[in-house]
Design an enzyme around this catalytic site. Structure first.
Site, PDB file in Angstrom:
ATOM      1  N   SER A   1       0.852  -1.192   0.000  1.00  0.00           N
ATOM      2  CA  SER A   1       0.000   0.000   0.000  1.00  0.00           C
ATOM      3  C   SER A   1       0.882   1.234   0.000  1.00  0.00           C
ATOM      4  O   SER A   1       1.711   1.414   0.890  1.00  0.00           O
ATOM      5  CB  SER A   1      -0.883   0.013   1.252  1.00  0.00           C
TER       6      SER A   1
ATOM      7  N   HIS B   1      -1.462  -1.534  -4.076  1.00  0.00           N
ATOM      8  CA  HIS B   1      -2.722  -1.153  -3.429  1.00  0.00           C
ATOM      9  C   HIS B   1      -2.760   0.372  -3.280  1.00  0.00           C
ATOM     10  O   HIS B   1      -1.863   0.960  -2.671  1.00  0.00           O
ATOM     11  CB  HIS B   1      -2.776  -1.852  -2.065  1.00  0.00           C
TER      12      HIS B   1
ATOM     13  N   ASP C   1      -4.763   3.538  -1.904  1.00  0.00           N
ATOM     14  CA  ASP C   1      -5.785   3.936  -0.933  1.00  0.00           C
ATOM     15  C   ASP C   1      -6.362   5.294  -1.272  1.00  0.00           C
ATOM     16  O   ASP C   1      -5.656   6.292  -1.288  1.00  0.00           O
ATOM     17  CB  ASP C   1      -5.176   3.957   0.475  1.00  0.00           C
TER      18      ASP C   1
ATOM     19  N   MET D   1      -9.052   8.125  -0.209  1.00  0.00           N
ATOM     20  CA  MET D   1      -9.826   8.589   0.955  1.00  0.00           C
ATOM     21  C   MET D   1     -10.397   9.972   0.681  1.00  0.00           C
ATOM     22  O   MET D   1      -9.717  10.823   0.099  1.00  0.00           O
ATOM     23  CB  MET D   1      -8.922   8.652   2.185  1.00  0.00           C
TER      24      MET D   1
ATOM     25  N   HIS E   1      -8.568   0.998  -3.531  1.00  0.00           N
ATOM     26  CA  HIS E   1      -9.410   0.774  -2.357  1.00  0.00           C
ATOM     27  C   HIS E   1     -10.131   2.084  -2.059  1.00  0.00           C
ATOM     28  O   HIS E   1      -9.529   3.017  -1.536  1.00  0.00           O
ATOM     29  CB  HIS E   1      -8.494   0.335  -1.194  1.00  0.00           C
TER      30      HIS E   1
ATOM     31  N   MET F   1     -12.172   4.356  -0.118  1.00  0.00           N
ATOM     32  CA  MET F   1     -12.741   4.675   1.199  1.00  0.00           C
ATOM     33  C   MET F   1     -13.458   6.012   1.042  1.00  0.00           C
ATOM     34  O   MET F   1     -13.025   7.051   1.543  1.00  0.00           O
ATOM     35  CB  MET F   1     -11.615   4.741   2.248  1.00  0.00           C
TER      36      MET F   1
ATOM     37  N   MET G   1     -11.031  -5.532   6.455  1.00  0.00           N
ATOM     38  CA  MET G   1     -10.197  -4.540   7.152  1.00  0.00           C
ATOM     39  C   MET G   1      -9.840  -5.056   8.546  1.00  0.00           C
ATOM     40  O   MET G   1     -10.713  -5.474   9.304  1.00  0.00           O
ATOM     41  CB  MET G   1     -10.957  -3.207   7.322  1.00  0.00           C
TER      42      MET G   1
ATOM     43  N   ASP H   1      -6.274  -6.079   5.091  1.00  0.00           N
ATOM     44  CA  ASP H   1      -5.667  -4.747   5.047  1.00  0.00           C
ATOM     45  C   ASP H   1      -5.646  -4.139   6.446  1.00  0.00           C
ATOM     46  O   ASP H   1      -6.704  -3.901   7.036  1.00  0.00           O
ATOM     47  CB  ASP H   1      -6.517  -3.884   4.093  1.00  0.00           C
TER      48      ASP H   1
HETATM   49  C1  DX5 Z   1      -5.828   2.032   5.870  1.00  0.00           C
HETATM   50  C2  DX5 Z   1      -5.524   1.605   4.478  1.00  0.00           C
HETATM   51  C3  DX5 Z   1      -4.429   0.638   4.378  1.00  0.00           C
HETATM   52  C4  DX5 Z   1      -3.133   1.086   4.950  1.00  0.00           C
HETATM   53  C5  DX5 Z   1      -2.581  -0.080   5.682  1.00  0.00           C
HETATM   54  O1  DX5 Z   1      -7.028   2.695   5.924  1.00  0.00           O
HETATM   55  O2  DX5 Z   1      -6.651   1.067   3.834  1.00  0.00           O
HETATM   56  O3  DX5 Z   1      -4.261   0.132   3.057  1.00  0.00           O
HETATM   57  O4  DX5 Z   1      -2.189   1.518   4.027  1.00  0.00           O
HETATM   58  O5  DX5 Z   1      -1.467   0.348   6.318  1.00  0.00           O
HETATM   59  P1  DX5 Z   1      -0.634  -0.562   7.292  1.00  0.00           P
HETATM   60  O6  DX5 Z   1      -0.142  -1.737   6.502  1.00  0.00           O
HETATM   61  O7  DX5 Z   1       0.441   0.371   7.701  1.00  0.00           O
HETATM   62  O8  DX5 Z   1      -1.536  -0.952   8.429  1.00  0.00           O
HETATM   63 ZN    ZN Z   2      -6.304  -0.057   1.893  1.00  0.00          ZN
END
Ligand code: DX5
Ligand code: ZN
Length: 265
Positions: free
Chosen positions: A46, A71, A73, A75, A104, A106, A175, A210
């Site tokens: 990620s 991956h 992310d 947001m 992903h 969010m 998650m 994740d």
């Molecule tokens: C968190 C993200 C993850 C994040 C995980 O909301 O969806 O993908 O990058 O990070 P680590 O591996 O540091 O927990």
């Molecule tokens: Zn993620």
């Protein structure tokens, strides 16, 4: 849906109809990258913990470790209390990498935005069940566009909420932290839901996990039936990205004597 084809997609127009031609067919025809078929364990670094000012270099660094997936992310500052990247950034980094882009989302309105991520170059799009009134429609649309589809559930969301749509997806994302930030502590009770998800989807749909994944937590989630391991902090906090990825690989190989629930391998 998963497994298969190749070729480079560079689509800048809106997805839909143009001069009577369904552009989604063009997306299908031109796309090359694909989520690997279930049956292998894959690490999906990620970029949330990467240096965002050097994203292309950071992705090139993980490619040296022969990962297949990255991956991404996304947001929106609404569904989660943080803001990251959107389609314009994905379109830019698409030019520098042929890895499978696992986005992903969010975000609060996945139905409104999901196809923009495919258009920008995402190969796989995961959205949260907590945000979708009609998850089936989003999954169908992603498939029409030639992308693979994923549904995600938060640590406090029951597995029951995805039981009808999970079998329609190519990957289910569980998650193991509350979404929004990297580097949080792994929630074991949330990870246990992987066992139930595997019972629902069988061996041919990927289960991604994740949050808090590192060499210590990897054998646990693999034993529960996860096969796609997202790791941010465990990789990008280390100067040696390849070494960090190999440490996670080593952890699941050593844990391989643990029976993997519900998977073919
Ligand atoms: C968190 C993200 C993850 C994040 C995980 O909301 O969806 O993908 O990058 O990070 P680590 O591996 O540091 O927990
Ligand atoms: Zn993620």
């Amino acid at each position: 849906m998963a497994g298969g084809f190749t070729s480079r997609l560079s689509l800048t127009k809106s997805v839909g109809y143009c001069n009577g031609v369904d552009i989604s067919q063009m997306v299908n025809a031109e796309r090359q990258r694909r989520l690997p078929k279930a049956g292998s364990i894959e690490i999906a670094p990620s970029i949330l913990s990467a240096d965002f000012a050097r994203l292309a270099d950071e992705i090139a660094a993980i490619e040296l470790a022969d990962v297949k997936i990255v991956h991404l992310d996304v947001m929106d500052g609404h569904f989660v209390p943080n803001i990251t990247i959107g389609p314009p950034v994905i379109a830019k980094i698409r030019k520098y990498s042929n890895l499978v882009f696992d986005s992903h989302l969010m975000i609060s309105e996945p139905a409104k935005y999901a196809e923009h991520f495919v258009e920008a170059g995402a190969d796989h799009v995961t959205f949260h069940v907590e945000t979708a009134n009609e998850p089936r429609r989003i999954i169908d649309r992603l498939h029409e566009l030639g992308a693979t589809a994923g549904i995600c559930l938060n640590p406090d969301t029951p597995v029951d909420s995805i039981k009808d749509v999970a079998p329609l997806c190519d990957m289910v994302l569980v998650m193991t932290v509350h979404p929004g930030f990297g580097g949080q502590k792994f929630i074991l009770d949330a990870a246990k839901k992987i066992i139930q998800v595997r019972e629902i989807v069988g061996p041919d749909i990927r289960i991604e996990v994740d949050g808090g994944i590192d060499p210590q937590t990897t054998p646990i989630v693999v034993s529960y039936g996860a096969d796609t391991l997202v790791a941010g902090n465990a990789i990008f906090s280390k100067p040696d990205r390849v070494g960090a990825i190999n440490a996670i690989r080593q952890a699941y190989k050593e844990g391989h004597n643990i029976k993997r629930r519900g998977t073919r391998s």
